[in-house]
Scaffold this active site. Structure first.
Site, PDB file in Angstrom:
ATOM      1  N   HIS A 114     -24.955 -18.120 -32.391  1.00 41.87           N
ATOM      2  CA  HIS A 114     -23.505 -18.338 -32.334  1.00 41.87           C
ATOM      3  C   HIS A 114     -23.186 -19.831 -32.329  1.00 41.87           C
ATOM      4  O   HIS A 114     -22.241 -20.272 -32.978  1.00 41.87           O
ATOM      5  CB  HIS A 114     -22.913 -17.661 -31.094  1.00 41.87           C
ATOM      6  CG  HIS A 114     -22.567 -16.228 -31.315  1.00 41.87           C
ATOM      7  ND1 HIS A 114     -23.517 -15.233 -31.343  1.00 41.87           N
ATOM      8  CD2 HIS A 114     -21.379 -15.629 -31.533  1.00 41.87           C
ATOM      9  CE1 HIS A 114     -22.920 -14.074 -31.566  1.00 41.87           C
ATOM     10  NE2 HIS A 114     -21.617 -14.289 -31.689  1.00 41.87           N
TER      11      HIS A 114
ATOM     12  N   LYS B  73     -23.079  -5.875 -23.674  1.00 34.31           N
ATOM     13  CA  LYS B  73     -22.883  -5.245 -22.372  1.00 34.31           C
ATOM     14  C   LYS B  73     -22.118  -6.224 -21.499  1.00 34.31           C
ATOM     15  O   LYS B  73     -22.218  -7.434 -21.668  1.00 34.31           O
ATOM     16  CB  LYS B  73     -24.210  -4.843 -21.729  1.00 34.31           C
ATOM     17  CG  LYS B  73     -25.112  -5.993 -21.358  1.00 34.31           C
ATOM     18  CD  LYS B  73     -26.394  -5.502 -20.710  1.00 34.31           C
ATOM     19  CE  LYS B  73     -27.257  -6.707 -20.320  1.00 34.31           C
ATOM     20  NZ  LYS B  73     -28.509  -6.307 -19.706  1.00 34.31           N
TER      21      LYS B  73
END
Length: 176
Positions: free
Chosen positions: A37, A102
């Site tokens: 990222h 999550k």
């Protein structure tokens, strides 16, 4: 509800999904974690092309363990999504349609999900070996030097996850 959906996704696909729905994804998804990222963000800041088209696609926040002989991938459990929260809004604004991870997301990510009619799915942490059975192929497509954090293109068949934040902003974590 329970849905079987195909990736990449459209806004029509994500509009029908509601927080708490059980989803089975078939198609192509991509993996990216923190380091990937960061590199994508740096590429965007230099007006460079990303390693894959964001429009309609899903990023799975996962770094697999090595594959056993005869398997396309090792254990493939989700990582904590909040580590990508500083990057997610700009990727969503560029067309990313879904994220799998999550844990909770920031208000900025939730707002970007609603603004872009996207969705945040949760995969079950601790079930990486089971989740890997839904992955039929895995190919590193960018940032190979990052090892497990390289970007991979996965083909999945009936990959199980749950809608946590839907395109209207309903958040399962806030409901329970």
């Amino acid at each position: 509800m329970e849905y079987h959906i195909n990736a990449p996704l459209t806004k029509e696909d994500t509009s029908k999904l509601k927080a708490g729905d059980m989803i089975y994804i078939t198609g192509t998804i991509y993996t990216a974690r923190d380091a990937a990222h960061k590199r994508m963000s740096e590429a965007l800041s230099k007006s460079q092309k990303l390693p894959f088209e964001l429009d309609g696609n899903i990023i799975y926040y996962m770094g697999p363990s090595p594959a056993r002989p005869g398997r396309p991938i090792g254990s493939a459990g989700p990582t904590t999504a909040s580590r990508m929260d500083k990057y997610a809004p700009s990727l969503l604004d560029l067309g990313l349609r879904g994220m799998i991870g999550k844990g909770k997301r920031t208000k900025e990510v939730q707002d970007a999900i609603v603004r872009n009619k996207a969705v945040y799915f949760a995969a079950i942490g601790g079930a990486g070996a089971l989740l890997s059975k839904a992955i039929t192929s895995s190919e590193v497509i960018a940032y190979d030097d990052l090892g497990t954090e390289a970007i991979r293109r996965l083909h999945v068949e009936n990959f199980p996850c749950i809608v946590v934040i839907d395109s209207e902003g309903t958040n399962l974590y806030e409901q329970i």
